[in-house]
Design an enzyme around this catalytic site. Sequence first.
Site, PDB file in Angstrom:
ATOM      1  N   ASP A 126     -11.240   3.540  -6.319  1.00 18.02           N
ATOM      2  CA  ASP A 126     -11.001   4.110  -4.991  1.00 18.02           C
ATOM      3  C   ASP A 126     -11.166   5.629  -5.048  1.00 18.02           C
ATOM      4  O   ASP A 126     -10.664   6.277  -5.969  1.00 18.02           O
ATOM      5  CB  ASP A 126      -9.581   3.722  -4.521  1.00 18.02           C
ATOM      6  CG  ASP A 126      -9.375   3.979  -3.043  1.00 18.02           C
ATOM      7  OD1 ASP A 126      -9.570   5.130  -2.595  1.00 18.02           O
ATOM      8  OD2 ASP A 126      -8.997   3.034  -2.325  1.00 18.02           O
ATOM      9  N   ILE A 127     -11.866   6.189  -4.045  1.00 23.43           N
ATOM     10  CA  ILE A 127     -12.130   7.636  -4.003  1.00 23.43           C
ATOM     11  C   ILE A 127     -10.866   8.424  -3.599  1.00 23.43           C
ATOM     12  O   ILE A 127     -10.790   9.639  -3.824  1.00 23.43           O
ATOM     13  CB  ILE A 127     -13.318   7.943  -3.040  1.00 23.43           C
ATOM     14  CG1 ILE A 127     -13.953   9.290  -3.343  1.00 23.43           C
ATOM     15  CG2 ILE A 127     -12.900   7.869  -1.590  1.00 23.43           C
ATOM     16  CD1 ILE A 127     -14.768   9.317  -4.591  1.00 23.43           C
ATOM     17  N   ASN A 142      -5.502  -5.222   3.478  1.00 25.76           N
ATOM     18  CA  ASN A 142      -5.154  -4.905   4.866  1.00 25.76           C
ATOM     19  C   ASN A 142      -6.168  -5.516   5.828  1.00 25.76           C
ATOM     20  O   ASN A 142      -7.367  -5.470   5.570  1.00 25.76           O
ATOM     21  CB  ASN A 142      -5.130  -3.388   5.065  1.00 25.76           C
ATOM     22  CG  ASN A 142      -4.126  -2.695   4.166  1.00 25.76           C
ATOM     23  OD1 ASN A 142      -3.055  -3.228   3.904  1.00 25.76           O
ATOM     24  ND2 ASN A 142      -4.471  -1.515   3.675  1.00 25.76           N
ATOM     25  N   HIS A 187      -3.195  -0.949   8.819  1.00 25.65           N
ATOM     26  CA  HIS A 187      -3.615   0.126   7.897  1.00 25.65           C
ATOM     27  C   HIS A 187      -4.986  -0.080   7.264  1.00 25.65           C
ATOM     28  O   HIS A 187      -5.259   0.478   6.209  1.00 25.65           O
ATOM     29  CB  HIS A 187      -2.562   0.344   6.792  1.00 25.65           C
ATOM     30  CG  HIS A 187      -1.183   0.556   7.335  1.00 25.65           C
ATOM     31  ND1 HIS A 187      -0.822   1.727   7.968  1.00 25.65           N
ATOM     32  CD2 HIS A 187      -0.103  -0.250   7.392  1.00 25.65           C
ATOM     33  CE1 HIS A 187       0.432   1.628   8.375  1.00 25.65           C
ATOM     34  NE2 HIS A 187       0.901   0.442   8.047  1.00 25.65           N
ATOM     35  N   GLN A 188      -5.834  -0.883   7.900  1.00 23.81           N
ATOM     36  CA  GLN A 188      -7.196  -1.038   7.372  1.00 23.81           C
ATOM     37  C   GLN A 188      -8.077   0.093   7.913  1.00 23.81           C
ATOM     38  O   GLN A 188      -8.216   0.244   9.125  1.00 23.81           O
ATOM     39  CB  GLN A 188      -7.788  -2.394   7.769  1.00 23.81           C
ATOM     40  CG  GLN A 188      -9.176  -2.635   7.174  1.00 23.81           C
ATOM     41  CD  GLN A 188      -9.749  -3.996   7.551  1.00 23.81           C
ATOM     42  OE1 GLN A 188      -9.255  -4.658   8.473  1.00 23.81           O
ATOM     43  NE2 GLN A 188     -10.792  -4.408   6.869  1.00 23.81           N
ATOM     44  N   GLU A 189      -8.650   0.869   7.003  1.00 24.44           N
ATOM     45  CA  GLU A 189      -9.527   1.972   7.401  1.00 24.44           C
ATOM     46  C   GLU A 189     -10.992   1.571   7.337  1.00 24.44           C
ATOM     47  O   GLU A 189     -11.786   2.013   8.147  1.00 24.44           O
ATOM     48  CB  GLU A 189      -9.320   3.176   6.480  1.00 24.44           C
ATOM     49  CG  GLU A 189      -8.074   3.982   6.785  1.00 24.44           C
ATOM     50  CD  GLU A 189      -7.866   5.090   5.776  1.00 24.44           C
ATOM     51  OE1 GLU A 189      -8.843   5.501   5.117  1.00 24.44           O
ATOM     52  OE2 GLU A 189      -6.713   5.512   5.633  1.00 24.44           O
ATOM     53  N   HIS A 242     -11.513  -5.994   1.567  1.00 26.49           N
ATOM     54  CA  HIS A 242     -11.378  -5.533   0.181  1.00 26.49           C
ATOM     55  C   HIS A 242      -9.946  -5.710  -0.290  1.00 26.49           C
ATOM     56  O   HIS A 242      -9.007  -5.668   0.505  1.00 26.49           O
ATOM     57  CB  HIS A 242     -11.806  -4.070   0.058  1.00 26.49           C
ATOM     58  CG  HIS A 242     -11.128  -3.157   1.037  1.00 26.49           C
ATOM     59  ND1 HIS A 242     -11.542  -3.049   2.346  1.00 26.49           N
ATOM     60  CD2 HIS A 242     -10.064  -2.333   0.907  1.00 26.49           C
ATOM     61  CE1 HIS A 242     -10.767  -2.185   2.979  1.00 26.49           C
ATOM     62  NE2 HIS A 242      -9.848  -1.744   2.134  1.00 26.49           N
ATOM     63  N   PHE A 243      -9.809  -5.893  -1.585  1.00 22.84           N
ATOM     64  CA  PHE A 243      -8.505  -6.042  -2.224  1.00 22.84           C
ATOM     65  C   PHE A 243      -8.244  -4.798  -3.066  1.00 22.84           C
ATOM     66  O   PHE A 243      -9.075  -4.420  -3.890  1.00 22.84           O
ATOM     67  CB  PHE A 243      -8.480  -7.288  -3.123  1.00 22.84           C
ATOM     68  CG  PHE A 243      -8.647  -8.573  -2.358  1.00 22.84           C
ATOM     69  CD1 PHE A 243      -7.537  -9.301  -1.957  1.00 22.84           C
ATOM     70  CD2 PHE A 243      -9.911  -9.041  -2.028  1.00 22.84           C
ATOM     71  CE1 PHE A 243      -7.685 -10.480  -1.236  1.00 22.84           C
ATOM     72  CE2 PHE A 243     -10.066 -10.217  -1.305  1.00 22.84           C
ATOM     73  CZ  PHE A 243      -8.953 -10.935  -0.906  1.00 22.84           C
TER      74      PHE A 243
HETATM   75  P1  5GP Z   1      -8.042   0.306   3.668  1.00 22.56           P
HETATM   76  O1  5GP Z   1      -7.113   1.261   4.356  1.00 22.56           O
HETATM   77  O2  5GP Z   1      -9.215  -0.029   4.538  1.00 22.56           O
HETATM   78  O3  5GP Z   1      -7.322  -0.908   3.139  1.00 22.56           O
HETATM   79  O4  5GP Z   1      -8.563   1.059   2.377  1.00 22.56           O
HETATM   80  C1  5GP Z   1      -9.788   1.699   2.324  1.00 22.56           C
HETATM   81  C2  5GP Z   1      -9.862   2.398   0.978  1.00 22.56           C
HETATM   82  O5  5GP Z   1     -11.206   2.715   0.715  1.00 22.56           O
HETATM   83  C3  5GP Z   1      -9.061   3.706   0.916  1.00 22.56           C
HETATM   84  O6  5GP Z   1      -8.132   3.621  -0.150  1.00 22.56           O
HETATM   85  C4  5GP Z   1     -10.128   4.758   0.678  1.00 22.56           C
HETATM   86  O7  5GP Z   1      -9.709   5.782  -0.198  1.00 22.56           O
HETATM   87  C5  5GP Z   1     -11.270   3.960   0.082  1.00 22.56           C
HETATM   88  N1  5GP Z   1     -12.593   4.502   0.373  1.00 22.56           N
HETATM   89  C6  5GP Z   1     -13.073   4.850   1.607  1.00 22.56           C
HETATM   90  N2  5GP Z   1     -14.339   5.284   1.500  1.00 22.56           N
HETATM   91  C7  5GP Z   1     -14.659   5.208   0.180  1.00 22.56           C
HETATM   92  C8  5GP Z   1     -15.857   5.546  -0.542  1.00 22.56           C
HETATM   93  O8  5GP Z   1     -16.870   5.983  -0.016  1.00 22.56           O
HETATM   94  N3  5GP Z   1     -15.827   5.327  -1.895  1.00 22.56           N
HETATM   95  C9  5GP Z   1     -14.729   4.818  -2.531  1.00 22.56           C
HETATM   96  N4  5GP Z   1     -14.807   4.659  -3.854  1.00 22.56           N
HETATM   97  N5  5GP Z   1     -13.603   4.502  -1.870  1.00 22.56           N
HETATM   98  C10 5GP Z   1     -13.566   4.697  -0.530  1.00 22.56           C
END
Ligand code: 5GP
Length: 136
Positions: A35-36, A87, A93-95, A100-101
Amino acid sequence: MASKLAADCIFCKIVKGDIPSVKLLETASTFAFLDIGPLSEGHALVVPKYHAEKMHQVPDSFLAEAMPVAKKIAAALNVENYNILQNNGRLAHQEVPHVHFHVIPKPNAEEGLTIGWPAKKANVDKLKEFAGELKL
Ligand code: 5GP
Ligand code: ZN
């Protein structure tokens, strides 16, 4: 297994290699990378190679490998405490709208996942009624 990827999705682009990532592991149906924006060192994401926003929209065949891959990463991280998080939907809280897990090491109280857990006391009869009405 043929993957199903979308042109305008950030995680589909990562799976295709169009956007760089720090890859951990790839199988026929999953792609795992760091994760970034990590909550702790080792925070990883396991992504099915099937574009869908929510977990219930993903075919079982693509989900079947996701947990073994998360397990492999968790074992390799060799951490005592960790969370698996998935999420679904903005309010939850899904961004990134591609399933994804998260594998999130929990090294101490400050790092890793912090969550509120607003538990209420359940009425067992109401639980039974609810379960009975679910169409599974
Ligand atoms: P969500 O909130 O959707 O469950 O989590 C999305 C996750 O994806 C976040 O933890 C965010 O840091 C990660 N993320 C978003 N864009 C990127 C990217 O371009 N590369 C990587 N490695 N992680 C990403
Ligand atoms: Zn996607």
